[in-house]
Design an enzyme around this catalytic site. Structure first.
Site, PDB file in Angstrom:
ATOM      1  N   CYS A 118      20.603  34.290 -20.008  1.00  0.00           N
ATOM      2  CA  CYS A 118      20.224  33.588 -18.767  1.00  0.00           C
ATOM      3  C   CYS A 118      18.947  34.243 -18.244  1.00  0.00           C
ATOM      4  O   CYS A 118      18.217  34.888 -19.004  1.00  0.00           O
ATOM      5  CB  CYS A 118      21.360  33.596 -17.752  1.00  0.00           C
ATOM      6  SG  CYS A 118      21.892  35.227 -17.185  1.00  0.00           S
ATOM      7  N   ASN A 152      20.536  38.123 -16.373  1.00  0.00           N
ATOM      8  CA  ASN A 152      21.635  38.818 -17.068  1.00  0.00           C
ATOM      9  C   ASN A 152      22.563  39.538 -16.086  1.00  0.00           C
ATOM     10  O   ASN A 152      23.107  40.595 -16.398  1.00  0.00           O
ATOM     11  CB  ASN A 152      21.111  39.787 -18.142  1.00  0.00           C
ATOM     12  CG  ASN A 152      22.189  40.311 -19.112  1.00  0.00           C
ATOM     13  OD1 ASN A 152      22.084  41.422 -19.620  1.00  0.00           O
ATOM     14  ND2 ASN A 152      23.228  39.534 -19.356  1.00  0.00           N
ATOM     15  N   CYS A 166      24.414  37.199 -13.581  1.00  0.00           N
ATOM     16  CA  CYS A 166      25.357  36.187 -13.078  1.00  0.00           C
ATOM     17  C   CYS A 166      26.016  35.396 -14.212  1.00  0.00           C
ATOM     18  O   CYS A 166      27.208  35.559 -14.475  1.00  0.00           O
ATOM     19  CB  CYS A 166      24.666  35.213 -12.121  1.00  0.00           C
ATOM     20  SG  CYS A 166      24.045  35.975 -10.606  1.00  0.00           S
ATOM     21  N   ARG A 167      25.243  34.526 -14.879  1.00  0.00           N
ATOM     22  CA  ARG A 167      25.834  33.587 -15.838  1.00  0.00           C
ATOM     23  C   ARG A 167      26.148  34.196 -17.194  1.00  0.00           C
ATOM     24  O   ARG A 167      27.282  34.062 -17.695  1.00  0.00           O
ATOM     25  CB  ARG A 167      24.907  32.368 -16.014  1.00  0.00           C
ATOM     26  CG  ARG A 167      24.803  31.504 -14.776  1.00  0.00           C
ATOM     27  CD  ARG A 167      23.635  30.544 -14.863  1.00  0.00           C
ATOM     28  NE  ARG A 167      22.365  31.254 -14.812  1.00  0.00           N
ATOM     29  CZ  ARG A 167      21.167  30.710 -14.968  1.00  0.00           C
ATOM     30  NH1 ARG A 167      21.070  29.420 -15.231  1.00  0.00           N
ATOM     31  NH2 ARG A 167      20.076  31.439 -14.883  1.00  0.00           N
ATOM     32  N   SER A 168      25.160  34.836 -17.835  1.00  0.00           N
ATOM     33  CA  SER A 168      25.415  35.308 -19.199  1.00  0.00           C
ATOM     34  C   SER A 168      26.442  36.446 -19.271  1.00  0.00           C
ATOM     35  O   SER A 168      27.196  36.504 -20.259  1.00  0.00           O
ATOM     36  CB  SER A 168      24.114  35.663 -19.942  1.00  0.00           C
ATOM     37  OG  SER A 168      23.389  36.677 -19.303  1.00  0.00           O
ATOM     38  N   ASP A 218      22.129  27.911 -12.080  1.00  0.00           N
ATOM     39  CA  ASP A 218      21.934  29.265 -11.571  1.00  0.00           C
ATOM     40  C   ASP A 218      22.649  29.400 -10.218  1.00  0.00           C
ATOM     41  O   ASP A 218      22.297  28.720  -9.262  1.00  0.00           O
ATOM     42  CB  ASP A 218      20.430  29.491 -11.416  1.00  0.00           C
ATOM     43  CG  ASP A 218      20.085  30.895 -10.978  1.00  0.00           C
ATOM     44  OD1 ASP A 218      20.998  31.641 -10.571  1.00  0.00           O
ATOM     45  OD2 ASP A 218      18.899  31.252 -11.052  1.00  0.00           O
TER      46      ASP A 218
HETATM   47  P1  4NP Z   1      21.435  34.782 -13.778  1.00  0.00           P
HETATM   48  O1  4NP Z   1      21.149  34.610 -12.204  1.00  0.00           O
HETATM   49  O2  4NP Z   1      20.197  34.304 -14.494  1.00  0.00           O
HETATM   50  O3  4NP Z   1      22.596  33.879 -14.023  1.00  0.00           O
HETATM   51  O4  4NP Z   1      21.727  36.233 -14.005  1.00  0.00           O
HETATM   52  C1  4NP Z   1      20.019  35.157 -11.568  1.00  0.00           C
HETATM   53  C2  4NP Z   1      20.017  36.478 -11.193  1.00  0.00           C
HETATM   54  C3  4NP Z   1      18.927  36.999 -10.560  1.00  0.00           C
HETATM   55  C4  4NP Z   1      17.836  36.203 -10.273  1.00  0.00           C
HETATM   56  C5  4NP Z   1      17.839  34.874 -10.650  1.00  0.00           C
HETATM   57  C6  4NP Z   1      18.930  34.360 -11.307  1.00  0.00           C
HETATM   58  N1  4NP Z   1      16.725  36.737  -9.580  1.00  0.00           N
HETATM   59  O5  4NP Z   1      15.783  35.981  -9.288  1.00  0.00           O
HETATM   60  O6  4NP Z   1      16.678  37.954  -9.311  1.00  0.00           O
END
Ligand code: 4NP
Length: 149
Positions: free
Chosen positions: A9, A12, A14-16, A121
């Site tokens: 993602c 790294n 939240c989703r992955s 996201d």
């Molecule tokens: P992820 O979510 O891609 O599912 O881990 C996010 C975590 C952090 C950010 C964006 C999306 N950020 O902009 O810091």
């Protein structure tokens, strides 16, 4: 021979990490742990070394899965040689990997691909977003196992 799977993602956190933890649980429940190597990474570097977002840890725990020991890392060129299958959580993650993926041997595709669908996201949203992610990666993970076995 084991099949190496990498979930990717943006951050790294939240989703992955949820996809990694849920797919590991699915594989464990199926008694197939020795047939898979499972990891996750982010296209961005902001959160490298950090544990998953507390909201992801919480939703995983609610479903009996502990992802608190994971630490974020950034996807790197050698991943496209080491992993058999690299699964992007959304179309942006897939686009970001394209330049690195060109030179590798890994199959790189959208995680939810039939029909093609993003795992949204959840970072800036409320707690419902994390339950939605959980349900999507649970269903997608089961389908992935069916596809790979
Ligand atoms: P992820 O979510 O891609 O599912 O881990 C996010 C975590 C952090 C950010 C964006 C999306 N950020 O902009 O810091």
């Amino acid at each position: 021979m084991s099949h190496a799977v990498l979930f990717v993602c943006l951050g790294n956190i939240c989703r992955s990490p949820l996809a990694e933890g849920v797919f590991r649980a699915i594989v464990d429940e199926a008694g197939l742990a020795d047939r898979f190597a499972i990891d996750s990474a982010g296209t961005g570097a902001w959160h490298v070394g950090n544990p998953p977002d507390p909201r992801s840890i919480e939703i995983a725990a609610k479903h009996g899965i502990d992802i608190s020991g994971q630490r974020a890392r950034q996807v790197e060129a050698r991943d496209f040689e080491r992993f058999d299958t690299i699964l992007a959580m959304d179309h942006n993650n897939l686009s970001s990997m394209k330049p690195m993926a060109r030179h590798g041997t890994a199959t790189v595709r959208l995680f939810l691909n039939a029909p093609a669908q993003d795992v949204p996201d959840p970072y800036y949203g409320g707690p419902d977003g994390f339950e939605d992610v959980y349900q999507l990666v649970r269903a997608g993970g089961q389908k992935l196992l069916d596809d790979l076995t």
